[in-house]
Motif scaffolding. Structure first.
Motif, PDB file in Angstrom:
ATOM      1  N   LEU A 292     -11.123  13.078   7.664  1.00 15.40           N
ATOM      2  CA  LEU A 292     -12.171  12.160   8.124  1.00 15.40           C
ATOM      3  C   LEU A 292     -12.975  11.628   6.945  1.00 15.40           C
ATOM      4  CD1 LEU A 292     -13.761  10.856  10.468  1.00 15.40           C
ATOM      5  CD2 LEU A 292     -15.214  12.889  10.480  1.00 15.40           C
ATOM      6  N   ASN A 293     -13.315  12.487   5.998  1.00 15.95           N
ATOM      7  CA  ASN A 293     -14.058  12.033   4.814  1.00 15.95           C
ATOM      8  C   ASN A 293     -13.257  11.014   4.018  1.00 15.95           C
ATOM      9  OD1 ASN A 293     -16.291  13.660   5.360  1.00 15.95           O
ATOM     10  ND2 ASN A 293     -15.481  15.386   4.203  1.00 15.95           N
ATOM     11  N   ALA A 294     -11.948  11.263   3.886  1.00 13.62           N
ATOM     12  CA  ALA A 294     -11.095  10.310   3.166  1.00 13.62           C
ATOM     13  C   ALA A 294     -10.986   8.998   3.940  1.00 13.62           C
ATOM     14  CB  ALA A 294      -9.713  10.925   2.941  1.00 13.62           C
ATOM     15  N   LEU A 295     -10.911   9.086   5.268  1.00 16.65           N
ATOM     16  CA  LEU A 295     -10.867   7.881   6.103  1.00 16.65           C
ATOM     17  C   LEU A 295     -12.116   7.030   5.905  1.00 16.65           C
ATOM     18  CD1 LEU A 295      -9.499   8.883   9.633  1.00 16.65           C
ATOM     19  CD2 LEU A 295      -8.621   7.068   8.163  1.00 16.65           C
ATOM     20  N   LYS A 296     -13.239   7.701   5.831  1.00 18.63           N
ATOM     21  CA  LYS A 296     -14.511   6.982   5.666  1.00 18.63           C
ATOM     22  C   LYS A 296     -14.502   6.166   4.378  1.00 18.63           C
ATOM     23  CE  LYS A 296     -19.495   7.763   5.968  1.00 18.63           C
ATOM     24  NZ  LYS A 296     -20.568   8.779   6.145  1.00 18.63           N
ATOM     25  N   GLU A 297     -13.913   6.727   3.329  1.00 19.03           N
ATOM     26  CA  GLU A 297     -13.845   6.036   2.047  1.00 19.03           C
ATOM     27  C   GLU A 297     -12.857   4.866   2.074  1.00 19.03           C
ATOM     28  OE1 GLU A 297     -15.751   6.664  -0.635  1.00 19.03           O
ATOM     29  OE2 GLU A 297     -16.820   8.165   0.574  1.00 19.03           O
ATOM     30  N   LEU A 298     -11.835   4.974   2.933  1.00 23.07           N
ATOM     31  CA  LEU A 298     -10.750   3.991   2.916  1.00 23.07           C
ATOM     32  C   LEU A 298     -10.841   2.947   4.016  1.00 23.07           C
ATOM     33  CD1 LEU A 298      -7.707   6.315   2.157  1.00 23.07           C
ATOM     34  CD2 LEU A 298      -8.441   4.397   0.749  1.00 23.07           C
ATOM     35  N   ARG A 299     -11.895   2.955   4.784  1.00 20.32           N
ATOM     36  CA  ARG A 299     -11.974   2.072   5.957  1.00 20.32           C
ATOM     37  C   ARG A 299     -11.807   0.600   5.609  1.00 20.32           C
ATOM     38  NH1 ARG A 299     -17.293   4.295   8.982  1.00 20.32           N
ATOM     39  NH2 ARG A 299     -16.904   2.687  10.549  1.00 20.32           N
ATOM     40  N   GLU A 300     -12.182   0.212   4.413  1.00 18.18           N
ATOM     41  CA  GLU A 300     -12.027  -1.178   4.000  1.00 18.18           C
ATOM     42  C   GLU A 300     -11.072  -1.314   2.819  1.00 18.18           C
ATOM     43  OE1 GLU A 300     -15.858  -2.867   3.338  1.00 18.18           O
ATOM     44  OE2 GLU A 300     -16.608  -2.357   5.327  1.00 18.18           O
ATOM     45  N   GLY A 301     -10.268  -0.274   2.567  1.00 14.65           N
ATOM     46  CA  GLY A 301      -9.366  -0.278   1.427  1.00 14.65           C
ATOM     47  C   GLY A 301      -8.072  -1.036   1.687  1.00 14.65           C
ATOM     48  N   ASP A 302      -7.339  -1.290   0.601  1.00 13.28           N
ATOM     49  CA  ASP A 302      -6.062  -1.992   0.677  1.00 13.28           C
ATOM     50  C   ASP A 302      -4.932  -0.970   0.770  1.00 13.28           C
ATOM     51  OD1 ASP A 302      -3.845  -3.566   0.452  1.00 13.28           O
ATOM     52  OD2 ASP A 302      -4.239  -4.253  -1.593  1.00 13.28           O
ATOM     53  N   VAL A 303      -4.226  -0.971   1.907  1.00 13.15           N
ATOM     54  CA  VAL A 303      -3.097  -0.054   2.099  1.00 13.15           C
ATOM     55  C   VAL A 303      -1.841  -0.864   2.457  1.00 13.15           C
ATOM     56  CG1 VAL A 303      -4.499   1.935   2.752  1.00 13.15           C
ATOM     57  CG2 VAL A 303      -3.757   0.328   4.523  1.00 13.15           C
ATOM     58  N   SER A 304      -1.761  -2.089   1.954  1.00 13.34           N
ATOM     59  CA  SER A 304      -0.675  -2.994   2.351  1.00 13.34           C
ATOM     60  C   SER A 304       0.699  -2.441   2.003  1.00 13.34           C
ATOM     61  CB  SER A 304      -0.874  -4.367   1.710  1.00 13.34           C
ATOM     62  OG  SER A 304      -0.999  -4.262   0.300  1.00 13.34           O
ATOM     63  N   ASP A 305       0.819  -1.707   0.894  1.00  8.96           N
ATOM     64  CA  ASP A 305       2.123  -1.140   0.542  1.00  8.96           C
ATOM     65  C   ASP A 305       2.594  -0.152   1.607  1.00  8.96           C
ATOM     66  OD1 ASP A 305       2.207  -2.622  -1.742  1.00  8.96           O
ATOM     67  OD2 ASP A 305       1.595  -1.011  -3.092  1.00  8.96           O
ATOM     68  N   LYS A 306       1.671   0.662   2.110  1.00 13.71           N
ATOM     69  CA  LYS A 306       2.018   1.631   3.152  1.00 13.71           C
ATOM     70  C   LYS A 306       2.329   0.914   4.473  1.00 13.71           C
ATOM     71  CE  LYS A 306       1.550   5.638   2.684  1.00 13.71           C
ATOM     72  NZ  LYS A 306       2.488   6.697   2.260  1.00 13.71           N
ATOM     73  N   VAL A 307       1.618  -0.171   4.739  1.00 18.13           N
ATOM     74  CA  VAL A 307       1.899  -0.963   5.941  1.00 18.13           C
ATOM     75  C   VAL A 307       3.317  -1.530   5.866  1.00 18.13           C
ATOM     76  CG1 VAL A 307       1.200  -2.917   7.373  1.00 18.13           C
ATOM     77  CG2 VAL A 307      -0.531  -1.560   6.195  1.00 18.13           C
ATOM     78  N   LYS A 308       3.688  -2.025   4.696  1.00 19.81           N
ATOM     79  CA  LYS A 308       5.047  -2.564   4.515  1.00 19.81           C
ATOM     80  C   LYS A 308       6.095  -1.495   4.793  1.00 19.81           C
ATOM     81  CE  LYS A 308       3.795  -6.107   1.112  1.00 19.81           C
ATOM     82  NZ  LYS A 308       3.902  -6.518  -0.318  1.00 19.81           N
ATOM     83  N   GLU A 309       5.835  -0.272   4.360  1.00 15.68           N
ATOM     84  CA  GLU A 309       6.778   0.826   4.617  1.00 15.68           C
ATOM     85  C   GLU A 309       6.965   1.035   6.114  1.00 15.68           C
ATOM     86  OE1 GLU A 309       5.736   4.462   2.672  1.00 15.68           O
ATOM     87  OE2 GLU A 309       5.411   3.494   0.728  1.00 15.68           O
ATOM     88  N   ILE A 310       5.859   1.032   6.841  1.00  9.02           N
ATOM     89  CA  ILE A 310       5.935   1.230   8.293  1.00  9.02           C
ATOM     90  C   ILE A 310       6.725   0.105   8.950  1.00  9.02           C
ATOM     91  CG2 ILE A 310       4.575   1.279  10.424  1.00  9.02           C
ATOM     92  CD1 ILE A 310       2.359   2.685   8.843  1.00  9.02           C
TER      93      ILE A 310
END
Length: 212
Positions: A113-131
Motif C-alpha cells: 500500500l505504501n508503494a502504491l501511494k508513491e506510484l499512483r501517478e507514476g509511469d508504468v507503461s512498460d509493464k502495461v505493454k507486457e500485460i
C-alpha cells in the motif's frame, strides 16, 4: 438492459445484428484476456519469491491502466468508459487481496500500500505493454485517474478500514471489508452493464480459486 457495448457506442457499426454480435464477442474476449493477463502479472510480481513491494505496486497500477487502455479510444469524457474501467480495476484489486492474504498474510500488504501511494501517478507503461502483449491485445497503453484510484482505494480500505460514524463510547473493533463479498457485488454491478462479460470474469476468477 444496456450492455457495455451500447453504452460506449461500440455496437453502432454497420453490418446489422451479426456484425454487432461478432464485435461484442471479440470485445468481451479481449477484456477477459486482459484481466487474465493482469492477474498472472500480479501473481508473478507479488506472490513469487521474495516480496518487492515496489514491483508489486507497479504490477497493480499497470493492471489498472491495462483495463482502461482499450477503452481510451471511446472515452468521450461522459464517464461511462472510466466507470467500467474502475469496476474492472476494483475486481482486480479485490482478487489481488484474496490471493495475497492467502499466500503472504495481511502484514506485508501495508508495504505494498505504501508503494502504491508513491506510484499512483507514476509511469508504468512498460509493464502495461507486457500485460497487453501477453493478452495478445494491440492497443496503446493509456491511463486515467479513476481506475488507478479504484485500485488504490480498495486496497487502502482493506489495510486501513474506515471508522464508522458512531459515538466513541460505542465503538467496536473495525472489521475489514470482505474482498470476496466485494467481488460478488462488483460482478453484479458489471452484470447490470454487460451480463455476458460479468459471467466470463466470474468464471475466470473461480478457475483461479477466487470466489466471485
Amino acid at each position: 438492459m444496456i450492455t457495455i457495448l451500447k453504452a460506449l457506442g461500440l455496437s453502432l457499426e454497420r453490418g446489422g445484428e451479426k456484425r454487432e454480435a461478432e464485435s461484442g464477442l471479440a470485445w468481451r474476449n479481449m477484456m477477459t484476456n486482459i484481466i487474465a493477463s493482469s492477474i498472472e502479472t500480479v501473481k508473478k510480481s507479488c506472490l513469487e519469491g521474495e516480496l518487492e513491494a515496489e514491483e508489486c505496486a507497479k504490477a497493480l497500477i499497470a493492471a489498472a491502466d491495462a483495463v482502461y487502455s482499450p477503452l481510451k479510444p471511446v472515452d468521450s469524457g461522459l464517464g461511462e468508459a472510466r466507470r467500467i474501467a474502475g469496476i474492472l480495476s476494483s475486481i482486480l484489486a479485490n482478487a489481488f487481496i484474496v490471493m495475497f492474504v492467502n499466500e503472504r498474510g495481511e502484514e506485508p500488504l501495508k508495504d505494498v500500500l505504501n508503494a502504491l501511494k508513491e506510484l499512483r501517478e507514476g509511469d508504468v507503461s512498460d509493464k502495461v505493454k507486457e500485460i497487453l502483449e501477453a493478452a495478445q491485445v494491440v492497443v496503446e497503453p493509456a491511463t486515467a485517474p479513476e481506475p488507478r484510484e479504484a485500485m488504490y482505494k480498495d486496497i487502502e480500505e482493506y489495510v486501513n478500514p474506515p471508522q464508522p460514524q458512531i459515538p466513541r463510547r460505542r465503538r467496536q473493533q473495525v472489521r475489514k471489508p470482505d474482498p470476496n463479498q466485494r467481488l460478488r457485488r462488483l460482478i453484479r454491478e458489471l452484470g447490470r452493464r454487460d451480463p455476458i462479460l460479468a459471467k466470463a470474469v466470474a468464471r475466470l476468477l473461480r478457475e483461479r480459486g477466487i470466489s466471485a
